[in-house]
Design an enzyme around this catalytic site. Structure first.
Site, PDB file in Angstrom:
ATOM      1  CB  VAL A   7      -0.971  -0.018   1.216  1.00  0.00           C
ATOM      2  CG1 VAL A   7      -1.618   1.341   1.428  1.00  0.00           C
ATOM      3  CG2 VAL A   7      -2.037  -1.082   0.981  1.00  0.00           C
ATOM      4  CB  THR A  25      -7.266  -2.156   7.020  1.00  0.00           C
ATOM      5  OG1 THR A  25      -7.177  -1.964   5.603  1.00  0.00           O
ATOM      6  CG2 THR A  25      -8.663  -2.594   7.400  1.00  0.00           C
ATOM      7  CG  PHE A  36     -11.480   1.087  -0.680  1.00  0.00           C
ATOM      8  CD1 PHE A  36     -12.247   0.251   0.121  1.00  0.00           C
ATOM      9  CD2 PHE A  36     -11.472   2.448  -0.404  1.00  0.00           C
ATOM     10  CE1 PHE A  36     -13.011   0.764   1.164  1.00  0.00           C
ATOM     11  CE2 PHE A  36     -12.226   2.973   0.634  1.00  0.00           C
ATOM     12  CZ  PHE A  36     -12.995   2.134   1.420  1.00  0.00           C
ATOM     13  CG  PHE A  45     -15.726  -9.808  -4.915  1.00  0.00           C
ATOM     14  CD1 PHE A  45     -14.748 -10.279  -4.058  1.00  0.00           C
ATOM     15  CD2 PHE A  45     -15.441  -8.722  -5.720  1.00  0.00           C
ATOM     16  CE1 PHE A  45     -13.519  -9.669  -3.999  1.00  0.00           C
ATOM     17  CE2 PHE A  45     -14.210  -8.102  -5.675  1.00  0.00           C
ATOM     18  CZ  PHE A  45     -13.244  -8.578  -4.811  1.00  0.00           C
ATOM     19  CG  LEU A  46     -21.757 -13.081  -6.908  1.00  0.00           C
ATOM     20  CD1 LEU A  46     -23.116 -12.891  -7.561  1.00  0.00           C
ATOM     21  CD2 LEU A  46     -21.939 -13.695  -5.509  1.00  0.00           C
ATOM     22  N   GLY A  94      -8.156 -15.491   0.061  1.00  0.00           N
ATOM     23  CA  GLY A  94      -6.941 -15.492   0.868  1.00  0.00           C
ATOM     24  C   GLY A  94      -6.372 -14.082   0.849  1.00  0.00           C
ATOM     25  CB  CYS A 135      -7.033  -7.440   2.727  1.00  0.00           C
ATOM     26  SG  CYS A 135      -5.728  -6.234   2.481  1.00  0.00           S
ATOM     27  NE  ARG A 159       1.061  -9.999   2.788  1.00  0.00           N
ATOM     28  CZ  ARG A 159       1.125  -8.676   2.962  1.00  0.00           C
ATOM     29  NH1 ARG A 159       1.380  -8.171   4.152  1.00  0.00           N
ATOM     30  NH2 ARG A 159       0.932  -7.855   1.941  1.00  0.00           N
TER      31      ARG A 159
HETATM   32  P1  NAD Z   1       3.145  -4.606   4.072  1.00  0.00           P
HETATM   33  O1  NAD Z   1       3.482  -5.523   5.162  1.00  0.00           O
HETATM   34  O2  NAD Z   1       3.387  -4.988   2.661  1.00  0.00           O
HETATM   35  O3  NAD Z   1       3.842  -3.198   4.288  1.00  0.00           O
HETATM   36  C1  NAD Z   1       4.018  -2.560   5.522  1.00  0.00           C
HETATM   37  C2  NAD Z   1       5.399  -1.914   5.506  1.00  0.00           C
HETATM   38  O4  NAD Z   1       5.505  -1.013   6.601  1.00  0.00           O
HETATM   39  C3  NAD Z   1       6.550  -2.908   5.643  1.00  0.00           C
HETATM   40  O5  NAD Z   1       7.456  -2.731   4.579  1.00  0.00           O
HETATM   41  C4  NAD Z   1       7.176  -2.547   6.986  1.00  0.00           C
HETATM   42  O6  NAD Z   1       8.575  -2.783   7.019  1.00  0.00           O
HETATM   43  C5  NAD Z   1       6.852  -1.089   7.086  1.00  0.00           C
HETATM   44  N1  NAD Z   1       6.880  -0.531   8.441  1.00  0.00           N
HETATM   45  C6  NAD Z   1       6.359  -1.053   9.571  1.00  0.00           C
HETATM   46  N2  NAD Z   1       6.558  -0.226  10.608  1.00  0.00           N
HETATM   47  C7  NAD Z   1       7.223   0.843  10.125  1.00  0.00           C
HETATM   48  C8  NAD Z   1       7.723   2.032  10.705  1.00  0.00           C
HETATM   49  N3  NAD Z   1       7.580   2.287  12.012  1.00  0.00           N
HETATM   50  N4  NAD Z   1       8.364   2.917   9.915  1.00  0.00           N
HETATM   51  C9  NAD Z   1       8.526   2.670   8.603  1.00  0.00           C
HETATM   52  N5  NAD Z   1       8.093   1.566   7.996  1.00  0.00           N
HETATM   53  C10 NAD Z   1       7.432   0.658   8.744  1.00  0.00           C
HETATM   54  O7  NAD Z   1       1.576  -4.285   4.269  1.00  0.00           O
HETATM   55  P2  NAD Z   1       0.537  -3.807   3.145  1.00  0.00           P
HETATM   56  O8  NAD Z   1       0.010  -4.974   2.411  1.00  0.00           O
HETATM   57  O9  NAD Z   1       1.115  -2.643   2.416  1.00  0.00           O
HETATM   58  O10 NAD Z   1      -0.636  -3.295   4.101  1.00  0.00           O
HETATM   59  C11 NAD Z   1      -0.516  -2.114   4.871  1.00  0.00           C
HETATM   60  C12 NAD Z   1      -1.881  -1.765   5.422  1.00  0.00           C
HETATM   61  O11 NAD Z   1      -2.794  -1.486   4.345  1.00  0.00           O
HETATM   62  C13 NAD Z   1      -2.554  -2.873   6.228  1.00  0.00           C
HETATM   63  O12 NAD Z   1      -3.297  -2.294   7.251  1.00  0.00           O
HETATM   64  C14 NAD Z   1      -3.471  -3.542   5.226  1.00  0.00           C
HETATM   65  O13 NAD Z   1      -4.566  -4.164   5.835  1.00  0.00           O
HETATM   66  C15 NAD Z   1      -3.933  -2.337   4.423  1.00  0.00           C
HETATM   67  N6  NAD Z   1      -4.357  -2.644   3.055  1.00  0.00           N
HETATM   68  C16 NAD Z   1      -3.658  -3.550   2.310  1.00  0.00           C
HETATM   69  C17 NAD Z   1      -4.049  -3.805   1.003  1.00  0.00           C
HETATM   70  C18 NAD Z   1      -3.311  -4.821   0.181  1.00  0.00           C
HETATM   71  O14 NAD Z   1      -3.853  -5.223  -0.862  1.00  0.00           O
HETATM   72  N7  NAD Z   1      -2.125  -5.254   0.556  1.00  0.00           N
HETATM   73  C19 NAD Z   1      -5.147  -3.130   0.449  1.00  0.00           C
HETATM   74  C20 NAD Z   1      -5.817  -2.190   1.227  1.00  0.00           C
HETATM   75  C21 NAD Z   1      -5.408  -1.953   2.545  1.00  0.00           C
END
Ligand code: NAD
Length: 433
Positions: free
Chosen positions: A11, A121, A153, A250-251, A258, A261, A328
């Site tokens: 994200v 999130t 999103f 989504f149907l 998986g 999220c 994941r």
């Molecule tokens: P991710 O694990 O890929 O990325 C998180 C990053 O933050 C990691 O690289 C980590 O090293 C870094 N980090 C953690 N603590 C830190 C700090 N103190 N300073 C600097 N960097 C730091 O996670 P993601 O998939 O990007 O998801 C992030 C958030 O967004 C979650 O809450 C997730 O639920 C939400 N989200 C994810 C998606 C998706 O498709 N992956 C979509 C929408 C929302």
């Protein structure tokens, strides 16, 4: 505008690169130094279509910068996007320690106004906890700040398109000052922008993901019913989907959802309701149905092959969805575990996710990684399709049949038309058809 993004994962990196692409100047603060080194060289630590190209373009234009130093990030801008992880705790609730750390460390370093934006999130009312933490750790309690919710999103695999052309943008703000920053930030976006209070914005995100997961589990139960009755779930979904109140998205029946999220967000939503004294039993069922999918799939294989011991089983697709290397909570993990328990010999192939999968399932007696989809099926007693990558949709099934010991396909994603595959001489087991 100048924007700081904390967390350079799926994200954060997408957010940073896309805002830079839109002409802003962006600083991404990522705590893992190896990731920062890669990013500075224009290499993306994750696979996401188009991301690396856009990263390189913006590095060349000098619009995006990377650092491990939070202080540098905070001096860069007053608009701070929090994009750190919010993984699942063993009790199902969201682990907010990364968000707490950012709030605390930011507060200690703050010298002037900051707008702290939750893009991660988070459970409803997390903004209140962030505010309380910032207030506690501020060196000078009079430094002004705002906390807002602007949930993301995007979907992995189409993250850039989703970020740049979202269906809607949700912004939860409490002050006019914060609202004006968002208006400027999103002025070129051509989609509805919904301004709410922060609690509502936080809830919109969890409610949306839980609702989508519910659609998937619903159609998967319908698929089971179709298998028992001879109906075709794809046509059922089409027939339902034309109804505008339902919609076709989504149907798609299969081996279940998986990713990083849906599983954790559904769990967190159930847990959150429980914390407020509510039993969200509907979502417990959604979760139960989903958790059963991989086992049901392997049971089906056992019925077809009787015993799996020492049989070579090819798996196509390890990522939780196509166009990503993310494994994941991928259903492939459960399927692989169950097959190993049955003493099967696994031959695995995925276009992008094999390196990540190897960390969980190292190459060994029962596990072999293939260099392409065709070598994966060589001598196999069955082929299991677990991710709907385009490469599999377009595969030369004639060649596949020649290479397999037994021409048996179990399709956990319904990527082929049953009549066509059967006409090639396969025993074909789609899901719910
Ligand atoms: P991710 O694990 O890929 O990325 C998180 C990053 O933050 C990691 O690289 C980590 O090293 C870094 N980090 C953690 N603590 C830190 C700090 N103190 N300073 C600097 N960097 C730091 O996670 P993601 O998939 O990007 O998801 C992030 C958030 O967004 C979650 O809450 C997730 O639920 C939400 N989200 C994810 C998606 C998706 O498709 N992956 C979509 C929408 C929302």
């Amino acid at each position: 505008m100048r924007i700081t993004v904390i967390g350079g994962g799926y994200v954060g990196l997408t957010t940073g690169v896309c805002f830079a692409h839109l002409g802003n100047e962006v600083m991404v603060v990522e705590k893992i130094p190896q990731k920062v080194e890669l990013l500075k060289k224009g290499r993306s630590p994750i696979y996401e279509p188009g991301l690396e190209e856009l990263l390189q373009e913006n590095l060349r234009e000098g619009r995006i910068h990377f650092t491990t130093d939070l202080r540098e990030g905070l001096e860069f801008s007053h608009v701070i996007f929090i994009c750190v992880g919010t993984p699942q705790k063993p009790d199902g609730s969201a682990d907010l320690s990364q968000v707490e750390e950012v709030a605390r460390e930011t507060a200690k370093l703050m010298k002037s106004y900051k707008l702290l934006i939750e893009k991660s999130t988070v459970p409803v009312n997390t903004h209140k906890l962030i505010k309380r933490t910032v207030q506690r750790y501020l060196k000078d309690p009079n430094i002004p700040y705002d906390v807002a919710s602007n949930p993301e999103f995007l979907r992995e695999g189409s993250a850039i398109e989703d970020f740049l052309k979202p269906d809607r943008i949700v912004v939860g703000v409490e002050s006019q000052r914060a609202k004006e920053i968002f208006e400027k930030l999103y002025k070129d976006f051509d989609c509805p922008i919904i301004y709410t209070d922060p609690a509502t914005a936080e809830l919109i995100k969890h409610a949306s993901n839980s609702f989508l997961a519910m659609k998937i589990s619903f159609i998967n139960m319908v698929a089971d019913l179709c298998e028992k009755t001879g109906a075709d779930v794809k046509l059922v979904a089409d027939g339902m989907g034309y109804d505008k109140r339902i919609g076709r998205a989504f149907l798609n029946a299969g081996i279940g959802y998986g990713g990083s999220c849906f599983p954790k967000d559904v769990k967190a939503f159930i847990r959150m309701a429980q914390d407020y004294g509510l039993n969200f039993g509907l979502l417990r069922e959604v979760e139960r149905i989903n958790q059963e999918r991989p086992a049901k799939f392997v049971e089906k294989l056992k019925k077809v092959l009787w015993s799996l011991k020492d049989k070579k089983i090819a798996l196509w697709g390890l990522s939780f969805k196509p166009n990503t290397d993310d494994i994941r909570e991928a259903p492939s993990i459960k399927v692989a575990e169950l097959l190993i328990k049955e003493n099967a010999l696994l031959s695995l192939y995925d276009p992008k996710a094999m390196e990540n999968f190897k960390l969980l399932f190292p190459e060994g007696k029962q596990i072999n990684y293939a260099k392409d989809p065709y070598s994966a099926v060589e001598g196999a007693s069955a082929l299991l399709i677990l991710t709907e990558w385009e490469e599999f949709v377009k595969a030369d099934l004639g060649k596949v049949k020649e290479l397999m010991e037994l021409p048996i396909i179990l399709d956990g994603r319904n990527i082929y038309e049953p009549q066509e595959v059967k006409a090639l001489g396969f025993e074909y087991y789609p899901t719910g058809r």
